[in-house]
Write a protein that holds these residues in place. Structure first.
Motif, PDB file in Angstrom:
ATOM      1  N   SER A   1       4.569  10.054  -7.070  1.00  0.00           N
ATOM      2  CA  SER A   1       5.658  10.386  -7.990  1.00  0.00           C
ATOM      3  C   SER A   1       5.125  10.851  -9.336  1.00  0.00           C
ATOM      4  N   ALA A   2       4.111  10.154  -9.847  1.00  0.00           N
ATOM      5  CA  ALA A   2       3.522  10.543 -11.133  1.00  0.00           C
ATOM      6  C   ALA A   2       2.892  11.933 -11.044  1.00  0.00           C
ATOM      7  N   LEU A   3       2.158  12.191  -9.968  1.00  0.00           N
ATOM      8  CA  LEU A   3       1.526  13.498  -9.789  1.00  0.00           C
ATOM      9  C   LEU A   3       2.586  14.593  -9.622  1.00  0.00           C
ATOM     10  N   HIS A   4       3.660  14.281  -8.923  1.00  0.00           N
ATOM     11  CA  HIS A   4       4.719  15.260  -8.691  1.00  0.00           C
ATOM     12  C   HIS A   4       5.380  15.672  -9.995  1.00  0.00           C
ATOM     13  N   ALA A   5       5.692  14.701 -10.839  1.00  0.00           N
ATOM     14  CA  ALA A   5       6.303  15.021 -12.128  1.00  0.00           C
ATOM     15  C   ALA A   5       5.367  15.880 -12.971  1.00  0.00           C
ATOM     16  N   ALA A   6       4.064  15.586 -12.923  1.00  0.00           N
ATOM     17  CA  ALA A   6       3.088  16.338 -13.720  1.00  0.00           C
ATOM     18  C   ALA A   6       3.020  17.795 -13.280  1.00  0.00           C
ATOM     19  N   TRP A   7       2.948  18.050 -11.966  1.00  0.00           N
ATOM     20  CA  TRP A   7       2.807  19.448 -11.558  1.00  0.00           C
ATOM     21  C   TRP A   7       4.100  20.220 -11.737  1.00  0.00           C
ATOM     22  N   ASN A   8       5.236  19.550 -11.699  1.00  0.00           N
ATOM     23  CA  ASN A   8       6.484  20.258 -11.949  1.00  0.00           C
ATOM     24  C   ASN A   8       6.623  20.700 -13.401  1.00  0.00           C
ATOM     25  N   PHE A   9       6.089  19.928 -14.342  1.00  0.00           N
ATOM     26  CA  PHE A   9       6.087  20.364 -15.733  1.00  0.00           C
ATOM     27  C   PHE A   9       5.209  21.605 -15.899  1.00  0.00           C
ATOM     28  N   ALA A  10       4.087  21.636 -15.188  1.00  0.00           N
ATOM     29  CA  ALA A  10       3.225  22.821 -15.229  1.00  0.00           C
ATOM     30  C   ALA A  10       3.951  24.032 -14.636  1.00  0.00           C
ATOM     31  N   ALA A  11       4.661  23.829 -13.525  1.00  0.00           N
ATOM     32  CA  ALA A  11       5.391  24.930 -12.893  1.00  0.00           C
ATOM     33  C   ALA A  11       6.509  25.441 -13.797  1.00  0.00           C
ATOM     34  N   LYS A  12       7.164  24.552 -14.511  1.00  0.00           N
ATOM     35  CA  LYS A  12       8.222  24.964 -15.432  1.00  0.00           C
ATOM     36  C   LYS A  12       7.665  25.845 -16.540  1.00  0.00           C
ATOM     37  N   ARG A  13       6.456  25.582 -16.994  1.00  0.00           N
ATOM     38  CA  ARG A  13       5.847  26.391 -18.052  1.00  0.00           C
ATOM     39  C   ARG A  13       5.606  27.825 -17.604  1.00  0.00           C
ATOM     40  N   VAL A  14       5.377  28.006 -16.304  1.00  0.00           N
ATOM     41  CA  VAL A  14       5.187  29.359 -15.782  1.00  0.00           C
ATOM     42  C   VAL A  14       6.526  30.087 -15.716  1.00  0.00           C
ATOM     43  N   GLY A  15       7.589  29.350 -15.390  1.00  0.00           N
ATOM     44  CA  GLY A  15       8.927  29.928 -15.398  1.00  0.00           C
ATOM     45  C   GLY A  15       9.130  31.004 -14.356  1.00  0.00           C
ATOM     46  N   ALA A  16       9.184  32.262 -14.797  1.00  0.00           N
ATOM     47  CA  ALA A  16       9.565  33.379 -13.941  1.00  0.00           C
ATOM     48  C   ALA A  16       8.418  33.912 -13.083  1.00  0.00           C
ATOM     49  N   GLY A  17       7.463  33.086 -12.738  1.00  0.00           N
ATOM     50  CA  GLY A  17       6.362  33.539 -11.887  1.00  0.00           C
ATOM     51  C   GLY A  17       6.798  33.872 -10.480  1.00  0.00           C
ATOM     52  N   GLY A  18       7.857  33.239 -10.018  1.00  0.00           N
ATOM     53  CA  GLY A  18       8.423  33.554  -8.717  1.00  0.00           C
ATOM     54  C   GLY A  18       7.468  33.347  -7.560  1.00  0.00           C
ATOM     55  N   ALA A  19       7.660  34.171  -6.515  1.00  0.00           N
ATOM     56  CA  ALA A  19       6.867  34.040  -5.302  1.00  0.00           C
ATOM     57  C   ALA A  19       5.393  34.352  -5.532  1.00  0.00           C
ATOM     58  N   VAL A  20       5.080  35.167  -6.540  1.00  0.00           N
ATOM     59  CA  VAL A  20       3.682  35.468  -6.861  1.00  0.00           C
ATOM     60  C   VAL A  20       2.960  34.198  -7.305  1.00  0.00           C
TER      61      VAL A  20
ATOM     62  N   VAL B   1       0.845  -1.208   0.000  1.00  0.00           N
ATOM     63  CA  VAL B   1       0.000   0.000   0.000  1.00  0.00           C
ATOM     64  C   VAL B   1       0.871   1.246   0.000  1.00  0.00           C
ATOM     65  N   SER B   2       1.893   1.272   0.856  1.00  0.00           N
ATOM     66  CA  SER B   2       2.804   2.415   0.891  1.00  0.00           C
ATOM     67  C   SER B   2       3.506   2.594  -0.443  1.00  0.00           C
ATOM     68  N   LEU B   3       3.908   1.483  -1.051  1.00  0.00           N
ATOM     69  CA  LEU B   3       4.573   1.539  -2.346  1.00  0.00           C
ATOM     70  C   LEU B   3       3.637   2.136  -3.390  1.00  0.00           C
ATOM     71  N   GLY B   4       2.374   1.717  -3.374  1.00  0.00           N
ATOM     72  CA  GLY B   4       1.396   2.254  -4.308  1.00  0.00           C
ATOM     73  C   GLY B   4       1.160   3.749  -4.100  1.00  0.00           C
ATOM     74  N   LEU B   5       1.092   4.176  -2.843  1.00  0.00           N
ATOM     75  CA  LEU B   5       0.922   5.598  -2.546  1.00  0.00           C
ATOM     76  C   LEU B   5       2.093   6.418  -3.081  1.00  0.00           C
ATOM     77  N   LEU B   6       3.298   5.917  -2.884  1.00  0.00           N
ATOM     78  CA  LEU B   6       4.486   6.649  -3.309  1.00  0.00           C
ATOM     79  C   LEU B   6       4.629   6.667  -4.819  1.00  0.00           C
ATOM     80  N   PHE B   7       4.270   5.587  -5.488  1.00  0.00           N
ATOM     81  CA  PHE B   7       4.314   5.565  -6.954  1.00  0.00           C
ATOM     82  C   PHE B   7       3.323   6.573  -7.528  1.00  0.00           C
ATOM     83  N   SER B   8       2.123   6.600  -6.966  1.00  0.00           N
ATOM     84  CA  SER B   8       1.105   7.558  -7.437  1.00  0.00           C
ATOM     85  C   SER B   8       1.564   8.985  -7.192  1.00  0.00           C
TER      86      SER B   8
END
Length: 287
Positions: free
Chosen positions: A13-32, A4-11
């Motif tokens: 990881s996938a969500l983390h990679a997805a939101w980081n790609f979205a954050a990269k698209r914003v780029g210089a948004g900074g603290a705002v 169960v813990s392994l499944g939680l962590l795998f899920s």
């Protein structure tokens, strides 16, 4: 390691990679940008946390406030440093370095100071994860240059921030037994409150960023808390010296997407590094 813990962590990881790609698209948004998605996350989590408080008949303790304040400070630092790294550096370097440095420092502290004792196979797995991250992110054939140096510096700084909040949050939800949903929501509220004066002084910038990147903001605001809540639940039954490295499956996902979707070069090196990371995760899971 429990399935169960392994499944939680795998899920997560996938969500983390997805939101980081979205954050990269914003780029210089900074603290705002960080304020925008923290505030939306707090608004989304608050009703769920209040409902959880009444359903489980939980009685909050005074030290929960201290724990929530600590995680708020650490996560604000993490969010601002990460976004700055994405603004001045390359995601293909910043992201894996951050994700690799974080668990390495977390495991070192967990073993030396917190008394955790992973087995030999598990420690070899941690080493394999770190090695795989280096293979993915550090390209000897690439030139130097300020952008690459900035990518490495901000990647390592982000990793240090990850180690800080990982260890703090592990103590809060495992040793102090604070319910993860309540803990995370209190942290989100604190993060938004800390950055609100900064955002109010830049209202035009907030409006401009929202018009240009409202989709990315919502993606991060939803996926970031969901991913980390899964990690917090895993922490309740799994040592941090195991949780931190297994989360690095997100590096594998990110590297594959960088190759297939963004067309970044050196796919063979990335795939070899991804395979090393995967072998390390297997070692951690069985060791």
């Amino acid at each position: 390691m429990h399935v169960v813990s392994l499944g939680l962590l795998f899920s997560a990881s996938a969500l983390h990679a997805a939101w980081n790609f979205a954050a990269k698209r914003v780029g210089a948004g900074g603290a705002v940008f960080v304020w925008c998605y923290y505030t939306i996350s707090a608004a989304l989590c608050l009703p769920v946390a209040i409902g959880n408080l009444f359903v489980q008949n939980v009685r909050p303790q005074w030290w929960w406030v201290v724990a929530a304040a600590g995680t708020a400070v650490l996560h604000v630092g993490y969010g601002v440093i990460l976004q700055r790294g994405y603004a001045v550096g390359d995601m293909s370097v910043v992201y894996p370095l951050a994700r690799g440095t974080g668990p390495l420092l977390s495991v070192v502290v967990a073993v030396l100071l917190l008394g955790e004792h992973p087995g030999v196979v598990g420690l070899l797995g941690v080493a394999a994860v770190v090695l795989g991250v280096c293979v993915i992110s550090l390209n000897p054939a690439a030139g130097g240059g300020g952008r690459r140096l900035a990518s490495v510096v901000y990647g390592v700084l982000t990793g240090a921030a990850i180690a800080g909040y990982t260890l703090w949050d592990d103590r809060s939800v495992s040793a102090s037994a604070i319910p993860p949903i309540l803990y995370f929501t209190a942290g989100c509220v604190g993060q938004s409150a800390m950055l609100t004066p900064y955002a109010l002084a830049r209202r035009r910038e907030v409006a401009r960023l929202w018009r240009a990147h409202w989709r990315e903001t919502l993606v991060v605001a939803v996926l970031s808390p969901l991913a980390y809540l899964l990690v917090l639940f895993a922490m309740r039954t799994t040592p941090v010296s195991v949780v931190a490295p297994v989360r690095e499956l997100s590096i594998v996902i990110g590297s594959l997407v960088a190759w297939r979707v963004l067309g970044e070069p050196n796919p063979v090196r990335r795939l070899v590094g991804a395979a090393i990371v995967l072998s390390g995760i297997v070692g951690i899971a069985v060791g």
